[in-house]
Each structure stands twice: as structure tokens, then as C-alpha cells.
Design a protein around this motif. Structure first.
Motif: not given
Length: 321
Positions: A176-185
Motif C-alpha cells: 500500500e505504501k509503494q502504491m501510494r508513493a507511485d500514485r504521488d509520483k
């Protein structure tokens, strides 16, 4: 007499029971296994069937429709040593009632255990990321193995579905943290692209506006210059058509001199060199109108040799600002 009635009643009951056991009605999409003295005799199909009472017995009734069996979550270890729980659903159909009855004790339990074993073999060769993204590949591999193994049991596996793949809680948090970081990116990239595109469009607009403004000013200057040239040609042609003499031109020249000195920005005024010729022409014009002067434009009286000739006053120079 009473004994005869009792015997008749018993015979009627036995005949009724025999008829019930003789006539067997099998529903549609079903089959029944018949045994005679414990040995398989035949398979009854749908409809009305006749069997020998007290000799033939119905061993098993089999539903030939497609069945759906969900299996509970099974822990499976991936190639990168992570434990995931996988729920599976099997769609199967009995194609041979005899084989499903005699070739395996419980085909449901056999299919479940075979599914778990095959699933562990398939998932054991994949990492977690591939496991989560390769459901179709896992379904196809699992169905191929199950269909081949259950064929001798009279079972056809039509479809295998993975209901859910649940990784450990810590892995879920990390994902979930990785997906959130990818979405923010991606959001930051899209915003930067938007700002860049906006700046490019603004610059293109300003460039186009400057080009159009410059073209307009150039056309305006060209038209203004053409108009001035036309005005000069008109004035020049008018002057030549009127055939003015030198005196009129000198007078007009002196009238234009004050306009040259007009304006707050004129700090220095240079007297043109042609002003002497203009004054000389103007003086000649004024001498012709003096009393006693020569109408032909000559000077009155004799020169210094006459002794009493008039002396001309010095000419005034225009003021120098």
C-alpha cells in the motif's frame, strides 16, 4: 378366516413393496448405479427403469450437472519465502457415474487434496509479485493438472478460479505504501507536465502575438510612409504647377523655422546654412516695396561715391535656443 385375511394383507404389502422396488424413476441429469448381490450390473439413466426387486439394489445416485465446490484458504509458500493464503473454486462435472463410484472413495476430497498439492507446486516456482499478477496462468496450469488426474475418476474439471490471494499483513502495508508513493509520483509528474505544457503554450502565444504585432506595426509604418510620400508628391506637384518664384519660397522657409524650434525636447537649435540665402531673397522682395525704391529691384541713390547714400542696418539673426 382371520388367518387368511392376515395372509392376504401381508401378500398385498409384499406385492406393493416389490412394485416399488421394481420401478425406479431417475430424474433428469442424474444416474444410478445398480448392483446385483454386491456386484456392478448397470447404470440407470433418466426416466422409468425396471429392476429385479430384492436382488438388484441402487448403490449410488450421481448428479451429472456441473458442480461448484469452494475450498477453504490454503497457506502456500512462494519462491521468495513468503506465505500467502489462496482461496480456490473448482467447477467440475461427473461424466462417468460408474468410475466416480468405484475408482475413488470420495472424489470431492480427492479433488481438494490434488488442488492443494498442485497449487503449492505452481506457486512455489513464482515470487509474490508474479503470483499476484499471473492469475490466468495459475488457473490454466491448475486446470490442466486437475483435468488430467481426474479423468480416470470420471470427472471433468471445467474451470478453476482463484478467489483471493492474501499476502501477509506486513507485505500488504508495504504494498500500500509503494502504491501510494507511485500514485504521488505520477501525480507530481502529471502536474509538472501540465505546468510545462502551460508555459510552452503561453510562450507560443506571446511569440505569435509579438509576431503579429510586429507585422502590424511594419504594415502600419509602410502605409504611413506611403501616405507621407504621396503627400510630399502631391505638394511637390502643386508647387511646380503653381510655378512659385524665389521670394515666395524664401518667405515660406522663414515661416517654418519657428516650428522647428517648438517642443520641450529642443535644447539646442542649429541655424541652417541656407538661412542666409533665404534672408537675401526676402530682403530683395522687401526692397521692391519701399518708397522711392526701384521697382525693378535695384538699390536707391548712388553708392559711397555719392556721399549721401543710406546705410543698411545689420540683419538680425534668429534667436538660438
Amino acid at each position: 378366516m382371520d388367518a387368511i385375511i392376515i395372509v392376504l394383507i401381508i401378500l398385498v404389502v409384499l406385492v406393493f413393496i416389490a412394485l416399488i422396488k421394481t420401478i425406479q424413476v431417475i430424474p433428469q441429469a442424474s444416474a444410478a448405479i445398480v448392483e446385483r448381490f454386491g456386484r456392478y450390473t448397470r447404470t440407470l439413466s433418466a426416466g422409468l427403469n425396471i429392476v429385479v426387486p430384492f436382488i438388484d439394489t441402487i448403490r449410488n445416485r450421481v448428479d451429472l450437472r456441473e458442480q461448484v465446490v469452494p475450498f477453504p484458504p490454503q497457506p502456500v509458500i512462494t519462491q521468495d519465502n513468503l506465505v500467502v493464503n489462496i482461496d480456490t473454486v473448482i467447477y467440475y462435472q461427473v461424466t462417468d457415474a460408474r468410475a466416480a463410484t468405484y475408482e475413488v472413495a470420495s472424489y470431492i476430497q480427492a479433488i481438494e487434496q490434488l488442488t492443494v498439492t498442485t497449487l503449492r507446486n505452481i506457486i512455489g516456482g513464482m515470487d509474490l509479485e508474479r503470483t499476484l499478477t499471473s492469475r490466468e496462468e495459475i488457473n490454466a496450469a491448475l486446470r490442466g493438472v486437475l483435468d488430467e488426474a481426474t479423468g480416470k475418476w470420471g470427472i471433468r474439471v471445467n474451470r478453476v478460479e482463484l478467489k483471493a490471494i492474501e499476502p501477509p499483513t506486513s507485505i500488504q502495508d508495504s504494498m500500500e505504501k509503494q502504491m501510494r508513493a507511485d500514485r504521488d509520483k505520477r501525480a507530481a509528474i502529471l502536474q509538472a507536465e501540465g505546468v510545462r505544457q502551460s508555459a510552452i503554450l503561453t510562450a507560443e502565444g506571446e511569440k505569435q502575438s509579438s509576431i503579429l504585432r510586429a507585422e502590424g506595426e511594419a504594415k502600419s509604418a509602410a502605409l504611413r510612409a506611403e501616405g507621407e510620400a504621396q503627400a510630399i508628391r502631391t505638394v511637390f506637384e502643386s508647387i511646380h504647377a503653381g510655378d512659385p518664384d524665389q521670394k515666395l519660397l524664401s518667405y515660406q522657409y522663414l515661416q517654418m523655422l519657428p516650428k522647428i524650434a517648438e517642443g520641450d525636447a529642443n535644447k539646442l537649435w542649429i541655424v541652417p546654412s541656407e538661412i542666409g540665402d533665404a534672408l537675401k531673397g526676402l530682403g530683395g522682395a522687401l526692397d521692391g516695396f519701399r518708397p522711392g525704391g526701384n521697382a525693378g529691384g535695384g538699390t536707391g541713390g548712388s553708392g559711397n561715391s555719392g556721399g549721401t547714400g543710406t546705410t543698411k542696418a545689420p540683419r538680425e539673426q534668429p534667436p538660438i535656443d
